[in-house]
Structures are given as C-alpha cells and as structure tokens.
Design a protein around this motif. Structure first.
Motif, PDB file in Angstrom:
ATOM      1  N   LEU A 119     -25.358  36.829 -11.110  1.00  0.00           N
ATOM      2  CA  LEU A 119     -25.707  37.173 -12.486  1.00  0.00           C
ATOM      3  C   LEU A 119     -24.773  36.491 -13.479  1.00  0.00           C
ATOM      4  O   LEU A 119     -25.207  36.013 -14.534  1.00  0.00           O
ATOM      5  CB  LEU A 119     -25.645  38.693 -12.679  1.00  0.00           C
ATOM      6  CG  LEU A 119     -26.697  39.528 -11.935  1.00  0.00           C
ATOM      7  CD1 LEU A 119     -26.415  41.020 -12.136  1.00  0.00           C
ATOM      8  CD2 LEU A 119     -28.104  39.190 -12.403  1.00  0.00           C
ATOM      9  N   THR A 120     -23.489  36.443 -13.124  1.00  0.00           N
ATOM     10  CA  THR A 120     -22.502  35.804 -14.011  1.00  0.00           C
ATOM     11  C   THR A 120     -22.758  34.304 -14.114  1.00  0.00           C
ATOM     12  O   THR A 120     -22.743  33.733 -15.207  1.00  0.00           O
ATOM     13  CB  THR A 120     -21.077  36.061 -13.487  1.00  0.00           C
ATOM     14  OG1 THR A 120     -20.853  37.472 -13.418  1.00  0.00           O
ATOM     15  CG2 THR A 120     -20.049  35.445 -14.415  1.00  0.00           C
ATOM     16  N   GLU A 121     -23.006  33.659 -12.968  1.00  0.00           N
ATOM     17  CA  GLU A 121     -23.276  32.223 -12.965  1.00  0.00           C
ATOM     18  C   GLU A 121     -24.570  31.894 -13.698  1.00  0.00           C
ATOM     19  O   GLU A 121     -24.686  30.861 -14.368  1.00  0.00           O
ATOM     20  CB  GLU A 121     -23.343  31.702 -11.531  1.00  0.00           C
ATOM     21  CG  GLU A 121     -22.005  31.716 -10.807  1.00  0.00           C
ATOM     22  CD  GLU A 121     -22.123  31.272  -9.362  1.00  0.00           C
ATOM     23  OE1 GLU A 121     -23.144  30.611  -9.030  1.00  0.00           O
ATOM     24  OE2 GLU A 121     -21.210  31.570  -8.565  1.00  0.00           O
ATOM     25  N   LYS A 122     -25.545  32.783 -13.589  1.00  0.00           N
ATOM     26  CA  LYS A 122     -26.844  32.578 -14.235  1.00  0.00           C
ATOM     27  C   LYS A 122     -26.728  32.706 -15.754  1.00  0.00           C
ATOM     28  O   LYS A 122     -27.552  32.170 -16.505  1.00  0.00           O
ATOM     29  CB  LYS A 122     -27.851  33.601 -13.686  1.00  0.00           C
ATOM     30  CG  LYS A 122     -29.295  33.384 -14.102  1.00  0.00           C
ATOM     31  CD  LYS A 122     -30.183  34.428 -13.443  1.00  0.00           C
ATOM     32  CE  LYS A 122     -31.642  34.296 -13.852  1.00  0.00           C
ATOM     33  NZ  LYS A 122     -32.259  33.040 -13.376  1.00  0.00           N
ATOM     34  N   GLY A 123     -25.680  33.431 -16.208  1.00  0.00           N
ATOM     35  CA  GLY A 123     -25.474  33.606 -17.639  1.00  0.00           C
ATOM     36  C   GLY A 123     -26.481  34.550 -18.278  1.00  0.00           C
ATOM     37  O   GLY A 123     -26.760  34.453 -19.479  1.00  0.00           O
ATOM     38  N   LEU A 124     -27.007  35.453 -17.483  1.00  0.00           N
ATOM     39  CA  LEU A 124     -27.988  36.414 -17.989  1.00  0.00           C
ATOM     40  C   LEU A 124     -27.329  37.362 -18.985  1.00  0.00           C
ATOM     41  O   LEU A 124     -26.299  37.972 -18.694  1.00  0.00           O
ATOM     42  CB  LEU A 124     -28.562  37.212 -16.813  1.00  0.00           C
ATOM     43  CG  LEU A 124     -29.893  37.924 -17.013  1.00  0.00           C
ATOM     44  CD1 LEU A 124     -31.011  36.906 -17.172  1.00  0.00           C
ATOM     45  CD2 LEU A 124     -30.178  38.834 -15.822  1.00  0.00           C
ATOM     46  N   LYS A 125     -27.917  37.483 -20.172  1.00  0.00           N
ATOM     47  CA  LYS A 125     -27.313  38.327 -21.205  1.00  0.00           C
ATOM     48  C   LYS A 125     -27.641  39.805 -21.039  1.00  0.00           C
ATOM     49  O   LYS A 125     -26.870  40.664 -21.470  1.00  0.00           O
ATOM     50  CB  LYS A 125     -27.760  37.844 -22.588  1.00  0.00           C
ATOM     51  CG  LYS A 125     -27.216  36.475 -22.968  1.00  0.00           C
ATOM     52  CD  LYS A 125     -27.626  36.099 -24.384  1.00  0.00           C
ATOM     53  CE  LYS A 125     -27.045  34.742 -24.762  1.00  0.00           C
ATOM     54  NZ  LYS A 125     -27.438  34.335 -26.143  1.00  0.00           N
ATOM     55  N   TYR A 175     -38.105  38.569   2.928  1.00  0.00           N
ATOM     56  CA  TYR A 175     -38.444  38.641   1.494  1.00  0.00           C
ATOM     57  C   TYR A 175     -39.790  37.970   1.230  1.00  0.00           C
ATOM     58  O   TYR A 175     -40.030  36.837   1.644  1.00  0.00           O
ATOM     59  CB  TYR A 175     -37.354  37.966   0.668  1.00  0.00           C
ATOM     60  CG  TYR A 175     -37.556  38.119  -0.827  1.00  0.00           C
ATOM     61  CD1 TYR A 175     -37.302  39.336  -1.450  1.00  0.00           C
ATOM     62  CD2 TYR A 175     -38.003  37.051  -1.601  1.00  0.00           C
ATOM     63  CE1 TYR A 175     -37.480  39.479  -2.821  1.00  0.00           C
ATOM     64  CE2 TYR A 175     -38.182  37.185  -2.969  1.00  0.00           C
ATOM     65  CZ  TYR A 175     -37.916  38.405  -3.571  1.00  0.00           C
ATOM     66  OH  TYR A 175     -38.100  38.551  -4.924  1.00  0.00           O
ATOM     67  N   ASP A 176     -40.649  38.683   0.522  1.00  0.00           N
ATOM     68  CA  ASP A 176     -41.976  38.174   0.176  1.00  0.00           C
ATOM     69  C   ASP A 176     -41.963  37.700  -1.271  1.00  0.00           C
ATOM     70  O   ASP A 176     -42.028  38.496  -2.204  1.00  0.00           O
ATOM     71  CB  ASP A 176     -43.024  39.275   0.372  1.00  0.00           C
ATOM     72  CG  ASP A 176     -44.443  38.788   0.088  1.00  0.00           C
ATOM     73  OD1 ASP A 176     -44.606  37.587  -0.222  1.00  0.00           O
ATOM     74  OD2 ASP A 176     -45.370  39.606   0.174  1.00  0.00           O
ATOM     75  N   THR A 216     -35.623  37.401 -11.461  1.00  0.00           N
ATOM     76  CA  THR A 216     -34.173  37.408 -11.231  1.00  0.00           C
ATOM     77  C   THR A 216     -33.867  37.685  -9.763  1.00  0.00           C
ATOM     78  O   THR A 216     -32.956  37.084  -9.179  1.00  0.00           O
ATOM     79  CB  THR A 216     -33.488  38.472 -12.120  1.00  0.00           C
ATOM     80  OG1 THR A 216     -33.776  38.185 -13.490  1.00  0.00           O
ATOM     81  CG2 THR A 216     -31.972  38.461 -11.921  1.00  0.00           C
ATOM     82  N   ILE A 217     -34.625  38.575  -9.146  1.00  0.00           N
ATOM     83  CA  ILE A 217     -34.419  38.876  -7.731  1.00  0.00           C
ATOM     84  C   ILE A 217     -34.917  37.720  -6.873  1.00  0.00           C
ATOM     85  O   ILE A 217     -34.301  37.369  -5.849  1.00  0.00           O
ATOM     86  CB  ILE A 217     -35.086  40.207  -7.346  1.00  0.00           C
ATOM     87  CG1 ILE A 217     -34.362  41.374  -8.065  1.00  0.00           C
ATOM     88  CG2 ILE A 217     -35.066  40.429  -5.834  1.00  0.00           C
ATOM     89  CD1 ILE A 217     -34.918  42.745  -7.764  1.00  0.00           C
ATOM     90  N   ASP A 218     -36.021  37.073  -7.278  1.00  0.00           N
ATOM     91  CA  ASP A 218     -36.486  35.867  -6.578  1.00  0.00           C
ATOM     92  C   ASP A 218     -35.361  34.831  -6.517  1.00  0.00           C
ATOM     93  O   ASP A 218     -35.066  34.260  -5.458  1.00  0.00           O
ATOM     94  CB  ASP A 218     -37.674  35.238  -7.316  1.00  0.00           C
ATOM     95  CG  ASP A 218     -38.966  36.015  -7.131  1.00  0.00           C
ATOM     96  OD1 ASP A 218     -39.081  36.752  -6.136  1.00  0.00           O
ATOM     97  OD2 ASP A 218     -39.858  35.876  -7.979  1.00  0.00           O
ATOM     98  N   ASP A 219     -34.745  34.602  -7.658  1.00  0.00           N
ATOM     99  CA  ASP A 219     -33.685  33.595  -7.748  1.00  0.00           C
ATOM    100  C   ASP A 219     -32.465  34.001  -6.926  1.00  0.00           C
ATOM    101  O   ASP A 219     -31.796  33.148  -6.315  1.00  0.00           O
ATOM    102  CB  ASP A 219     -33.270  33.376  -9.207  1.00  0.00           C
ATOM    103  CG  ASP A 219     -34.379  32.745 -10.035  1.00  0.00           C
ATOM    104  OD1 ASP A 219     -35.326  32.194  -9.444  1.00  0.00           O
ATOM    105  OD2 ASP A 219     -34.306  32.820 -11.284  1.00  0.00           O
TER     106      ASP A 219
END
Length: 279
Positions: A226-232, A256-257, A265-268
C-alpha cells in the motif's frame, strides 16, 4: 488437588464477573469450565438464585450508576467523553488506549469516532453487556479481547464498525496511514486467535482446511504494498473484502480467482505477493 483448582477458578471467576464466591462456585460446579461458566453468568447472573434472592437483586444494571460513571469521565462543559476522559478511563481499567480491545469497546458502545463516547451509547452498551461498575467493566475487558480474537462473527462486527469509526465525518474512505494503523491492531489478533483462520468454500458451507493460509508476515507485505502504491485512501469495499480475502486465500496465493469480484487493490496485491514469493 481438585479443591485447590476449584478455589483458583472461583477467584478467577469473581475477578472476571464481580460475582460472589458463592455464586461463582454454583456456576463452576454446574458448567465445569471457567470460560463457559463466566459466559453463562454474564447471560443470566441470577440463574442459580432462589426466588427470594432474585427479588432482592436488581433485574438489570443500574442506569443511574452508569450515568454517574459517564459523568466521571466526560468533558467538563459538554456531555461527551473525549480523548482526555478516554485516557483516564483506560488508566482506571489498566488498559493501553491503543490496545485492540478498545475497538471492541468502541463497537459495543457505538463510539462515533476515536476517543469519543456518547452518553446514550455508553449507558445502553454497558447495560447490554450486563455491567454497571468499574470493577465489572474491568473484568469484562479480558472477555471482549478473547472474543475478538477467536470468534469470527464477532471479529467481523468489530472490524466493520472500525471502518466507520476510523473515517472522518463525510469521507467515503479511510486514509491509508490510518487504515494501516487499525489493521496493525486487528489483523494479528484475528490471525493468532482464529477469528481470521483459513477456510475454504464447500457445497455445505465453509470448512476448515489444512493449508495455513494467510501468514503473519503477509500483513507487513500488505502494508509495504500500500505504501509503495502510494494509495491515499482505502475504500469501504477494499476494507471489508480484505477480511474475506485473508480467510480464503491459500499461503501461496495460487487459488486466487482474478475473475471474481475482488477490488483492484487486492488484485494488484496478489501479483505483488506472488512476485515476492518467487524472488
């Protein structure tokens, strides 16, 4: 040896419930196990009382006592308990304000946001839990902590409330740093106690599986992702679905399907985790 064990259980029972030693012995003799006896007491403390003693006991926790207790911690000029009062309450309960059990208390008392308690939620919440004094509340805290850790349904209720509790008024998402802080409290407890234990879907419902599922170390992976993704911010959908993801994913993320209705976000994250496992 048996008598010594019973005496120890009676002491623990009294400490947890605030009951008399006489009542403790009756509940323990009938139910056998300490945890089962304590649960039975909280559900019906008068179960073994005679008709005369039942009449002498209050039928429910005292609203007056709970209001007095609320007044002890509320703000001087208002009618709510805020951060300062919460800190004093935690000191009296000998609980760290950042202890995960306070999220269970927040759920039970319908706390509107961090460190705030409304009178109505305070009174009705503690009454529903069957307590009206500080010693009784103090004894109940350990029970709530245990229930949060090992009861999947209860964990789910507290988990869902925490999202509403954590987001700022009017916001649709929780800031990522805030979400990580609350996940840091909830997820380790759920994994350790079994509330987030791995399950698989079968035709007749959810069943336990031998795979260890989501590991403790993956919590940190999730935070780093999450930190690397930069999600606000974290949406409600992502927050709620993460719990289901943790409970159903295998330890190698092989089942995982990607075609299922998981948040992107969970896919990623699954792709991120698979890459880490391969490296």
């Amino acid at each position: 040896m048996v008598d010594k064990k019973m005496d120890e259980n009676i002491q623990h029972f009294c400490a947890i419930t605030g009951a008399s030693a006489r009542d403790a012995k009756k509940f323990l003799e009938y139910h056998g196990r300490l945890d089962v006896a304590a649960d039975a007491y909280f559900n019906n403390p008068n179960a073994f009382a005679s008709s005369s003693s039942k009449a002498a006991r209050p039928s429910a926790p005292s609203t007056s006592k709970l209001n007095q207790l609320f007044d002890k911690y509320k703000d001087g000029g208002g009618d709510e308990i805020s951060i300062d009062g919460t800190i004093r309450l935690c000191e009296d309960l000998e609980v760290d304000p950042e202890d995960v059990v306070m999220l269970a208390v927040a759920y039970e008392l319908k706390s509107p946001k961090v460190g705030e308690w409304a009178r109505a939620g305070w009174v009705e919440g503690w009454k529903a839990l069957g307590v009206d004094s500080l010693p009784a509340i103090k004894g109940l805290v350990d029970k709530l902590r245990s229930k949060l850790s090992n009861d999947p349904q209860y964990f789910g209720k507290v988990y869902a409330h925490t999202f509403q509790f954590a987001k700022t008024e009017g916001a649709r998402s929780v800031g990522t740093e805030t979400a990580i802080a609350f996940w840091g409290l909830l997820l380790p407890v759920g994994l350790k106690g079994g509330a987030l234990s791995h399950v698989i879907e079968e035709d007749d419902g959810k069943m336990d599986t031998g795979d260890e599922g989501f590991k403790d170390e993956y919590i940190q992976w999730w935070f780093e992702f999450l930190t690397e993704k930069g999600l606000k911010g974290v949406s409600k959908d992502t927050w709620m679905m993460l719990r289901d993801f943790i409970r159903t994913i295998d330890s190698k993320f092989e089942t995982y399907d990607a075609e299922a209705a998981w948040p992107s976000t969970i896919d990623d994250f699954v792709e991120y985790a698979r890459n880490r496992l391969e490296s």
